[in-house]
Write a protein that holds these residues in place. Structure first.
Motif, PDB file in Angstrom:
ATOM      1  N   ARG A  20       7.303  -3.187  -6.654  1.00 28.71           N
ATOM      2  CA  ARG A  20       6.274  -2.991  -5.631  1.00 28.71           C
ATOM      3  C   ARG A  20       4.923  -3.446  -6.152  1.00 28.71           C
ATOM      4  O   ARG A  20       4.567  -3.206  -7.306  1.00 28.71           O
ATOM      5  CB  ARG A  20       6.231  -1.504  -5.256  1.00 28.71           C
ATOM      6  CG  ARG A  20       5.480  -1.185  -4.003  1.00 28.71           C
ATOM      7  CD  ARG A  20       5.716   0.263  -3.594  1.00 28.71           C
ATOM      8  NE  ARG A  20       5.080   1.191  -4.501  1.00 28.71           N
ATOM      9  CZ  ARG A  20       3.810   1.587  -4.399  1.00 28.71           C
ATOM     10  NH1 ARG A  20       3.048   1.158  -3.412  1.00 28.71           N
ATOM     11  NH2 ARG A  20       3.306   2.437  -5.257  1.00 28.71           N
ATOM     12  N   ASP A  37       0.399  -1.956   0.311  1.00 32.12           N
ATOM     13  CA  ASP A  37       1.449  -2.205  -0.664  1.00 32.12           C
ATOM     14  C   ASP A  37       2.542  -3.078  -0.064  1.00 32.12           C
ATOM     15  O   ASP A  37       2.731  -3.115   1.148  1.00 32.12           O
ATOM     16  CB  ASP A  37       2.021  -0.899  -1.214  1.00 32.12           C
ATOM     17  CG  ASP A  37       2.879  -0.165  -0.223  1.00 32.12           C
ATOM     18  OD1 ASP A  37       4.115  -0.240  -0.365  1.00 32.12           O
ATOM     19  OD2 ASP A  37       2.349   0.478   0.692  1.00 32.12           O
ATOM     20  N   THR A  39       6.570  -3.657  -0.534  1.00 36.51           N
ATOM     21  CA  THR A  39       7.783  -3.108  -1.111  1.00 36.51           C
ATOM     22  C   THR A  39       8.939  -4.058  -0.823  1.00 36.51           C
ATOM     23  O   THR A  39       9.309  -4.246   0.341  1.00 36.51           O
ATOM     24  CB  THR A  39       8.093  -1.715  -0.519  1.00 36.51           C
ATOM     25  OG1 THR A  39       6.957  -0.869  -0.725  1.00 36.51           O
ATOM     26  CG2 THR A  39       9.324  -1.110  -1.161  1.00 36.51           C
ATOM     27  N   ALA A 115       1.861  -2.025  -8.729  1.00 39.48           N
ATOM     28  CA  ALA A 115       1.487  -0.745  -8.121  1.00 39.48           C
ATOM     29  C   ALA A 115       1.130   0.302  -9.173  1.00 39.48           C
ATOM     30  O   ALA A 115       0.211   1.097  -8.979  1.00 39.48           O
ATOM     31  CB  ALA A 115       2.611  -0.245  -7.218  1.00 39.48           C
TER      32      ALA A 115
END
Length: 122
Positions: A20, A37, A39, A115
């Motif tokens: 991520r 973000d 993913t 992340a």
């Protein structure tokens, strides 16, 4: 510009490995912090790789992109309720569509970090 050249090599590799990425963006209100973000989705081969303690790379992953805001005061503690609000989300079927979403959201692949290197609580 091709999709691959738009990404820093290390970040593109991370996405292909299922890692991520995130970036902090300006929040709408004072006292809030916002993050976007990316993913990567799971693909065939990930389960076996995980079981054998290695990581499967794939150029065919789909992606979820989420823009969330949080109460800034709650991010630094151990509060499980961080006041999360989902502002927008998108799905991308592949790396090319991911770049399209980022352009629509006025983001550059170069802005994203691993992340774990951000304050994103997810």
């Amino acid at each position: 510009m091709t999709g691959e050249s738009a990404w820093p090599v290390a970040k593109l590799s991370a996405l292909r490995l299922g890692r991520r990425l995130a970036v902090e963006v300006p929040a709408a209100d004072p006292g809030r912090r916002a993050f976007i973000d990316i993913t990567p989705g799971a693909v065939e081969g990930d389960t076996q790789a995980r079981r054998e303690r290695w990581t499967h790379t794939s150029t065919t992953r789909a992606f979820r992109i989420r823009h969330r805001e949080y109460d800034a005061d709650r991010l630094d503690g151990f509060d499980y309720d961080v006041g999360s609000t989902l502002l927008r989300s998108a799905e991308a079927a592949d790396e090319s569509e991911l770049l399209t979403v980022l352009r629509e959201w006025q983001l550059s692949p170069h802005q994203f970090q691993y992340a774990r290197d951000t304050a994103d609580p997810r």
